[in-house]
Design a protein around this motif. Structure first.
Motif, PDB file in Angstrom:
ATOM      1  N   SER A 165     155.710  40.851  81.227  1.00 22.55           N
ATOM      2  CA  SER A 165     156.860  40.665  82.116  1.00 22.55           C
ATOM      3  C   SER A 165     156.622  39.493  83.054  1.00 22.55           C
ATOM      4  O   SER A 165     155.606  38.812  82.981  1.00 22.55           O
ATOM      5  CB  SER A 165     157.107  41.946  82.914  1.00 22.55           C
ATOM      6  N   TRP A 166     157.568  39.293  83.970  1.00 18.80           N
ATOM      7  CA  TRP A 166     157.499  38.122  84.837  1.00 18.80           C
ATOM      8  C   TRP A 166     158.269  38.415  86.116  1.00 18.80           C
ATOM      9  O   TRP A 166     159.484  38.508  86.110  1.00 18.80           O
ATOM     10  CB  TRP A 166     158.135  36.940  84.128  1.00 18.80           C
ATOM     11  N   GLY A 167     157.579  38.535  87.215  1.00 22.34           N
ATOM     12  CA  GLY A 167     158.267  38.688  88.489  1.00 22.34           C
ATOM     13  C   GLY A 167     159.095  39.947  88.576  1.00 22.34           C
ATOM     14  O   GLY A 167     159.385  40.564  87.557  1.00 22.34           O
ATOM     15  N   GLY A 168     159.489  40.315  89.753  1.00 24.11           N
ATOM     16  CA  GLY A 168     160.223  41.560  89.854  1.00 24.11           C
ATOM     17  C   GLY A 168     161.238  41.622  90.978  1.00 24.11           C
ATOM     18  O   GLY A 168     160.943  41.319  92.125  1.00 24.11           O
TER      19      GLY A 168
ATOM     20  N   PRO B  56     149.287  57.371  86.921  1.00 25.31           N
ATOM     21  CA  PRO B  56     147.864  57.016  87.051  1.00 25.31           C
ATOM     22  C   PRO B  56     147.596  55.512  87.069  1.00 25.31           C
ATOM     23  O   PRO B  56     146.719  55.050  87.800  1.00 25.31           O
ATOM     24  CB  PRO B  56     147.229  57.677  85.824  1.00 25.31           C
ATOM     25  N   PHE B  57     148.330  54.722  86.272  1.00 33.79           N
ATOM     26  CA  PHE B  57     148.104  53.279  86.267  1.00 33.79           C
ATOM     27  C   PHE B  57     148.429  52.673  87.624  1.00 33.79           C
ATOM     28  O   PHE B  57     147.697  51.811  88.120  1.00 33.79           O
ATOM     29  CB  PHE B  57     148.934  52.602  85.177  1.00 33.79           C
ATOM     30  N   ILE B  58     149.527  53.106  88.246  1.00 31.53           N
ATOM     31  CA  ILE B  58     149.919  52.593  89.552  1.00 31.53           C
ATOM     32  C   ILE B  58     148.892  52.990  90.606  1.00 31.53           C
ATOM     33  O   ILE B  58     148.480  52.169  91.444  1.00 31.53           O
ATOM     34  CB  ILE B  58     151.322  53.103  89.943  1.00 31.53           C
TER      35      ILE B  58
ATOM     36  N   GLU C  85     166.267  43.441  76.259  1.00 31.94           N
ATOM     37  CA  GLU C  85     165.189  44.419  76.365  1.00 31.94           C
ATOM     38  C   GLU C  85     163.826  43.741  76.261  1.00 31.94           C
ATOM     39  O   GLU C  85     163.586  42.937  75.360  1.00 31.94           O
ATOM     40  CB  GLU C  85     165.298  45.480  75.264  1.00 31.94           C
ATOM     41  N   LEU C  86     162.945  44.064  77.176  1.00 29.26           N
ATOM     42  CA  LEU C  86     161.562  43.618  77.118  1.00 29.26           C
ATOM     43  C   LEU C  86     160.702  44.762  76.617  1.00 29.26           C
ATOM     44  O   LEU C  86     160.848  45.898  77.064  1.00 29.26           O
ATOM     45  CB  LEU C  86     161.087  43.156  78.491  1.00 29.26           C
ATOM     46  N   LYS C  87     159.802  44.453  75.686  1.00 31.15           N
ATOM     47  CA  LYS C  87     158.897  45.469  75.166  1.00 31.15           C
ATOM     48  C   LYS C  87     157.462  45.103  75.533  1.00 31.15           C
ATOM     49  O   LYS C  87     157.090  43.935  75.535  1.00 31.15           O
ATOM     50  CB  LYS C  87     159.047  45.599  73.651  1.00 31.15           C
ATOM     51  N   GLY C  88     156.664  46.100  75.821  1.00 34.64           N
ATOM     52  CA  GLY C  88     155.287  45.865  76.219  1.00 34.64           C
ATOM     53  C   GLY C  88     155.120  46.096  77.708  1.00 34.64           C
ATOM     54  O   GLY C  88     156.075  46.366  78.432  1.00 34.64           O
ATOM     55  N   GLY C  89     153.881  45.982  78.152  1.00 32.58           N
ATOM     56  CA  GLY C  89     153.598  46.276  79.549  1.00 32.58           C
ATOM     57  C   GLY C  89     152.958  45.121  80.287  1.00 32.58           C
ATOM     58  O   GLY C  89     153.520  44.029  80.358  1.00 32.58           O
ATOM     59  N   TRP C  90     151.759  45.343  80.804  1.00 31.46           N
ATOM     60  CA  TRP C  90     151.067  44.363  81.622  1.00 31.46           C
ATOM     61  C   TRP C  90     150.948  43.027  80.880  1.00 31.46           C
ATOM     62  O   TRP C  90     150.566  42.968  79.724  1.00 31.46           O
ATOM     63  CB  TRP C  90     149.672  44.887  81.961  1.00 31.46           C
ATOM     64  N   GLY C  91     151.322  41.946  81.547  1.00 32.64           N
ATOM     65  CA  GLY C  91     151.225  40.627  80.952  1.00 32.64           C
ATOM     66  C   GLY C  91     152.419  40.204  80.126  1.00 32.64           C
ATOM     67  O   GLY C  91     152.501  39.053  79.705  1.00 32.64           O
TER      68      GLY C  91
ATOM     69  N   ALA D 286     152.490  45.481  87.913  1.00 33.01           N
ATOM     70  CA  ALA D 286     151.934  46.764  87.474  1.00 33.01           C
ATOM     71  C   ALA D 286     153.037  47.721  87.028  1.00 33.01           C
ATOM     72  O   ALA D 286     152.791  48.612  86.199  1.00 33.01           O
ATOM     73  CB  ALA D 286     151.124  47.397  88.608  1.00 33.01           C
ATOM     74  N   ILE D 287     154.220  47.560  87.561  1.00 31.61           N
ATOM     75  CA  ILE D 287     155.299  48.503  87.275  1.00 31.61           C
ATOM     76  C   ILE D 287     155.719  48.476  85.797  1.00 31.61           C
ATOM     77  O   ILE D 287     155.873  49.539  85.185  1.00 31.61           O
ATOM     78  CB  ILE D 287     156.493  48.245  88.213  1.00 31.61           C
ATOM     79  N   PRO D 288     155.907  47.299  85.171  1.00 32.61           N
ATOM     80  CA  PRO D 288     156.245  47.326  83.746  1.00 32.61           C
ATOM     81  C   PRO D 288     155.225  48.065  82.882  1.00 32.61           C
ATOM     82  O   PRO D 288     155.601  48.699  81.894  1.00 32.61           O
ATOM     83  CB  PRO D 288     156.313  45.836  83.385  1.00 32.61           C
ATOM     84  N   GLU D 289     153.940  47.977  83.241  1.00 32.40           N
ATOM     85  CA  GLU D 289     152.939  48.707  82.460  1.00 32.40           C
ATOM     86  C   GLU D 289     153.156  50.209  82.580  1.00 32.40           C
ATOM     87  O   GLU D 289     153.101  50.938  81.580  1.00 32.40           O
ATOM     88  CB  GLU D 289     151.532  48.337  82.921  1.00 32.40           C
ATOM     89  N   ALA D 290     153.423  50.693  83.785  1.00 37.26           N
ATOM     90  CA  ALA D 290     153.670  52.126  83.964  1.00 37.26           C
ATOM     91  C   ALA D 290     154.933  52.559  83.228  1.00 37.26           C
ATOM     92  O   ALA D 290     154.952  53.598  82.552  1.00 37.26           O
ATOM     93  CB  ALA D 290     153.780  52.456  85.451  1.00 37.26           C
ATOM     94  N   ILE D 291     155.987  51.762  83.327  1.00 35.58           N
ATOM     95  CA  ILE D 291     157.246  52.094  82.649  1.00 35.58           C
ATOM     96  C   ILE D 291     157.049  52.074  81.135  1.00 35.58           C
ATOM     97  O   ILE D 291     157.578  52.921  80.404  1.00 35.58           O
ATOM     98  CB  ILE D 291     158.358  51.116  83.079  1.00 35.58           C
ATOM     99  N   HIS D 292     156.280  51.105  80.641  1.00 32.58           N
ATOM    100  CA  HIS D 292     155.970  51.026  79.212  1.00 32.58           C
ATOM    101  C   HIS D 292     155.233  52.291  78.765  1.00 32.58           C
ATOM    102  O   HIS D 292     155.554  52.880  77.716  1.00 32.58           O
ATOM    103  CB  HIS D 292     155.126  49.781  78.947  1.00 32.58           C
ATOM    104  N   GLN D 293     154.247  52.718  79.539  1.00 34.19           N
ATOM    105  CA  GLN D 293     153.507  53.925  79.195  1.00 34.19           C
ATOM    106  C   GLN D 293     154.391  55.169  79.256  1.00 34.19           C
ATOM    107  O   GLN D 293     154.157  56.141  78.528  1.00 34.19           O
ATOM    108  CB  GLN D 293     152.304  54.087  80.124  1.00 34.19           C
ATOM    109  N   MET D 294     155.420  55.137  80.090  1.00 32.76           N
ATOM    110  CA  MET D 294     156.349  56.259  80.204  1.00 32.76           C
ATOM    111  C   MET D 294     157.368  56.279  79.064  1.00 32.76           C
ATOM    112  O   MET D 294     158.129  57.244  78.920  1.00 32.76           O
ATOM    113  CB  MET D 294     157.061  56.205  81.567  1.00 32.76           C
ATOM    114  N   GLY D 295     157.419  55.213  78.260  1.00 31.15           N
ATOM    115  CA  GLY D 295     158.323  55.170  77.117  1.00 31.15           C
ATOM    116  C   GLY D 295     159.773  54.920  77.469  1.00 31.15           C
ATOM    117  O   GLY D 295     160.671  55.304  76.701  1.00 31.15           O
TER     118      GLY D 295
END
Length: 212
Positions: free
Chosen positions: A133-136, A152-154, A125-131, A170-179
């Protein structure tokens, strides 16, 4: 679980598409980014607009895949090879956890080192958003993809970042914000074989797939 996969294609100095699709083991559609796919590629393809660039094309491919009556969607670059059974491994994780935001099928060596995963196995499991993660090479439940497409972030990322700064990180940040949960697999389920990206980024040792 039913799955729709789109492969994004744009001309490279050294083409990788044929090597990639030899290993995918699942139906797919190739989505050229505003270019006509050469005749040597006898594959199912779909042109959905003029050249849009990296993340804008990613966005519209996911949007198009979500029109299908499927459970899981994923959009992958044309320069990866897939491990045997990769999709079955991912689908088992989706079935086991109803709160998955995404499963990233690509785990870079640099990410594994940074997170202390190098000697671990299975889903991490990765926790956190922008910055963080790594690649997708992300897979999503379709209902989750439909939500982040409108997040909204996307939307801000698409509208206000310069084209070469619009990236799938950008996607991990949105997913992080979505919980929702973010998972990466050790060993990586896919490996990049392109040494230069379509926007000029050079492959580095830290970009190698962990476990290959």
């Amino acid at each position: 679980m039913t799955t729709a996969i789109g492969i994004r294609w744009y001309p490279r100095k050294e083409e990788t598409l044929l090597r990639s699709i030899e290993t995918i083991g699942h139906d797919y559609t190739v989505y050229p980014d505003g270019q006509t796919l050469p005749l040597l590629y006898d594959v199912k393809s779909k042109l959905i607009g003029e050249h849009a660039g990296c993340f804008k094309h990613y966005y519209r491919v996911i949007e198009d895949l979500c029109k299908q009556d499927v459970d899981i969607v994923g959009s992958f670059p044309d320069d990866i090879i897939y491990s045997k059974g990769w999709l079955d491994i991912a689908l088992r994780q989706f079935r086991a956890n109803p709160y998955v935001g995404y499963l990233d099928c690509f785990t870079a060596l640099g990410l594994a080192h940074g997170k202390g995963w190098r000697n671990k196995k299975g889903w991490q499991e990765l926790k956190g958003g922008w910055g963080e993660s790594w690649g997708g090479a992300y897979l999503f439940r379709k209902d989750v993809a439909l939500k982040w497409l409108k997040h909204p972030f996307i939307l801000n990322h698409l509208e206000n970042y310069k084209p070469n700064q619009q990236i799938d990180a950008a996607i991990p940040e949105a997913i992080h914000q979505m919980g929702l949960f973010q998972f990466y697999h050790i060993p990586s389920l896919v490996k990049h074989i392109g040494m230069t990206s379509t926007i000029g980024h050079k492959h580095r040792r830290m970009d190698d797939a962990v476990g290959w």
